[in-house]
Write a protein that holds these residues in place. Structure first.
Motif, short mmCIF file in Angstrom:
data_model
loop_
_atom_site.label_atom_id
_atom_site.label_comp_id
_atom_site.label_asym_id
_atom_site.label_seq_id
_atom_site.Cartn_x
_atom_site.Cartn_y
_atom_site.Cartn_z
N THR A 36 0.95 -1.27 -0.20
CA THR A 36 0.03 -0.08 -0.06
C THR A 36 1.12 1.18 -0.04
O THR A 36 1.85 1.12 0.47
CB THR A 36 -0.78 0.04 1.22
N PRO A 37 0.46 2.50 -0.53
CA PRO A 37 1.20 3.43 -0.31
C PRO A 37 1.25 3.91 1.08
O PRO A 37 2.19 4.55 1.37
CB PRO A 37 0.02 4.59 -1.12
N GLU A 38 0.45 3.68 1.87
CA GLU A 38 0.82 3.78 3.41
C GLU A 38 2.21 3.29 3.86
O GLU A 38 2.82 3.75 4.64
CB GLU A 38 -0.37 3.54 4.35
N GLN A 39 2.37 1.99 3.44
CA GLN A 39 3.36 1.21 3.82
C GLN A 39 4.60 1.73 3.36
O GLN A 39 5.53 1.71 3.98
CB GLN A 39 3.07 -0.30 3.48
N VAL A 40 4.60 2.28 1.94
CA VAL A 40 5.54 2.97 1.42
C VAL A 40 6.01 4.10 2.41
O VAL A 40 7.17 4.26 2.43
CB VAL A 40 5.57 3.22 -0.02
N ALA A 41 5.20 4.98 2.65
CA ALA A 41 5.27 6.21 3.43
C ALA A 41 5.93 5.99 4.64
O ALA A 41 6.91 6.66 5.06
CB ALA A 41 4.17 7.00 3.21
N TRP A 42 5.50 5.00 5.40
CA TRP A 42 5.84 4.65 6.67
C TRP A 42 7.25 3.99 6.70
O TRP A 42 8.24 4.62 7.37
CB TRP A 42 4.79 3.51 7.18
N ALA A 43 7.74 3.28 5.94
CA ALA A 43 8.86 2.72 5.59
C ALA A 43 9.81 3.78 5.61
O ALA A 43 11.09 3.71 5.94
CB ALA A 43 8.90 1.58 4.66
N LYS A 44 9.61 4.56 4.63
CA LYS A 44 10.54 5.84 4.02
C LYS A 44 10.89 6.61 5.39
O LYS A 44 11.68 7.13 5.66
CB LYS A 44 10.08 6.60 2.86
N LYS A 45 9.61 7.18 6.12
CA LYS A 45 9.78 7.87 7.30
C LYS A 45 10.42 7.17 8.47
O LYS A 45 11.39 7.72 9.03
CB LYS A 45 8.30 7.98 7.74
N GLU A 46 10.32 5.87 8.75
CA GLU A 46 10.87 4.95 9.93
C GLU A 46 12.65 4.91 9.27
O GLU A 46 13.55 5.25 10.04
CB GLU A 46 10.54 3.70 9.61
N GLN A 47 12.74 4.73 7.96
CA GLN A 47 14.15 4.64 7.68
C GLN A 47 15.02 5.89 7.79
O GLN A 47 16.13 6.13 8.20
CB GLN A 47 14.38 4.31 6.22
N ALA A 48 14.29 7.12 7.72
CA ALA A 48 14.87 8.29 7.78
C ALA A 48 15.41 8.67 9.13
O ALA A 48 16.31 9.26 9.57
CB ALA A 48 14.10 9.48 7.23
N LYS A 49 14.43 8.19 10.18
CA LYS A 49 14.45 8.18 11.33
C LYS A 49 15.62 7.66 11.74
O LYS A 49 16.70 7.67 12.87
CB LYS A 49 13.37 7.80 12.56
N PHE A 50 15.79 6.38 11.60
CA PHE A 50 17.15 5.41 11.71
C PHE A 50 18.28 5.74 11.23
O PHE A 50 19.39 5.99 11.82
CB PHE A 50 16.75 4.05 10.95
N ASP A 51 18.29 6.33 10.05
CA ASP A 51 19.51 6.69 9.23
C ASP A 51 20.02 8.33 9.99
O ASP A 51 21.12 8.19 10.21
CB ASP A 51 19.24 7.41 7.86
N ALA A 52 19.13 8.78 10.85
CA ALA A 52 19.51 9.98 11.60
C ALA A 52 20.19 9.62 12.83
O ALA A 52 21.03 10.24 13.33
CB ALA A 52 18.37 10.84 11.80
N ALA A 67 13.03 -11.45 -1.55
CA ALA A 67 12.01 -10.80 -2.09
C ALA A 67 12.36 -9.65 -3.15
O ALA A 67 13.26 -9.00 -2.82
CB ALA A 67 11.11 -10.21 -0.72
N GLN A 68 11.52 -9.49 -4.03
CA GLN A 68 11.74 -8.19 -4.83
C GLN A 68 10.52 -7.07 -4.94
O GLN A 68 9.57 -7.80 -5.02
CB GLN A 68 12.16 -8.80 -6.38
N ILE A 69 10.94 -6.15 -5.03
CA ILE A 69 9.77 -5.09 -5.19
C ILE A 69 9.78 -4.48 -6.66
O ILE A 69 10.89 -3.92 -6.98
CB ILE A 69 9.97 -3.86 -3.87
N ASN A 70 8.67 -4.24 -6.98
CA ASN A 70 8.65 -3.78 -8.48
C ASN A 70 8.96 -2.41 -8.47
O ASN A 70 8.99 -1.74 -7.30
CB ASN A 70 7.59 -4.30 -9.10
N LYS A 71 9.19 -1.76 -9.53
CA LYS A 71 9.55 -0.21 -9.68
C LYS A 71 8.41 0.59 -9.14
O LYS A 71 8.72 1.53 -8.77
CB LYS A 71 10.15 0.20 -11.11
N ALA A 72 7.16 0.09 -9.60
CA ALA A 72 6.15 0.95 -9.12
C ALA A 72 5.81 1.03 -7.57
O ALA A 72 5.00 1.54 -6.98
CB ALA A 72 4.61 0.27 -9.71
N GLU A 73 6.60 0.02 -6.94
CA GLU A 73 6.34 -0.03 -5.32
C GLU A 73 4.94 -0.35 -4.77
O GLU A 73 4.62 -0.01 -3.59
CB GLU A 73 7.07 0.97 -4.47
N ASP A 74 4.16 -1.35 -5.65
CA ASP A 74 2.95 -1.88 -5.37
C ASP A 74 2.99 -3.41 -5.10
O ASP A 74 1.80 -3.82 -4.72
CB ASP A 74 1.91 -1.25 -6.04
#
Length: 128
Positions: free
Chosen positions: A6-22, A100-107
Motif C-alpha cells: 500500500t502507499p501507506e506502507q511505502v510512506a511509513w517505511a521511508k519515514k522510519e528509515q529516515a529516523k533510523f539513518d538520523a 523478495a523483490q519489489i517492483n519499480k512501481a512499489e506496489d
C-alpha cells in the motif's frame, strides 16, 4: 507469491528509515532506496498476520545486524528485499534467507525463493 504494497506502507517505511539513518548507529551504505528492506519487512509482517502465522518480528530499526528479521517456529528468518534480480548474503548465520523483490512501481512484493544457511554453505563450497 505476490503480496500487495500500500502507499501507506511505502510512506511509513521511508519515514522510519529516515529516523533510523538520523541515529547514525550503523555503518550500512546510505542511499535513497535503503527503505526497501524495511518495506519488505512491513509487508511480510502483514502477510504473516493475515494468515494467522505465529511469529516474532525483530524490528528493522535495531542496532547492528546480530538479529534476524523474523522468528517463525524457532527458525531465524532474514528477509532480503531488493529491486534487483539477484539475492546477496553477507554471512550465512540465520536459518533461512528469503529473497523478495519489489517492483519499480512499489506496489508488489514478490517472494522469489528461499535458501537455508546450509544450502548457502554448500553452494559456496562448490564454487570455491
Amino acid at each position: 507469491m505476490k503480496l500487495s504494497i500500500t502507499p501507506e506502507q511505502v510512506a511509513w517505511a521511508k519515514k522510519e528509515q529516515a529516523k533510523f539513518d538520523a541515529q547514525k548507529t550503523h555503518n550500512k551504505f546510505k542511499c535513497s532506496t535503503n527503505y526497501i528492506g524495511l518495506l519488505g519487512e512491513v509487508v511480510f509482517d502483514q502477510f504473516l498476520k493475515d494468515y494467522g502465522i505465529e511469529y516474532k518480528w525483530i524490528k528493522f530499526t535495531k542496532k547492528g545486524w546480530k538479529d534476524p528479521d523474523f522468528i517463525i517456529k524457532n527458525k531465524s528468518i532474514d528477509l532480503k528485499t531488493t529491486f534487483s534480480d539477484s539475492m546477496w548474503i553477507q554471512q550465512e548465520k540465520f536459518d533461512v534467507y528469503i529473497y523478495a523483490q519489489i517492483n519499480k512501481a512499489e506496489d508488489v512484493l514478490s517472494i522469489k525463493g528461499w535458501l537455508t544457511k546450509e544450502n548457502i554453505k554448500e553452494a559456496k563450497e562448490k564454487h570455491q
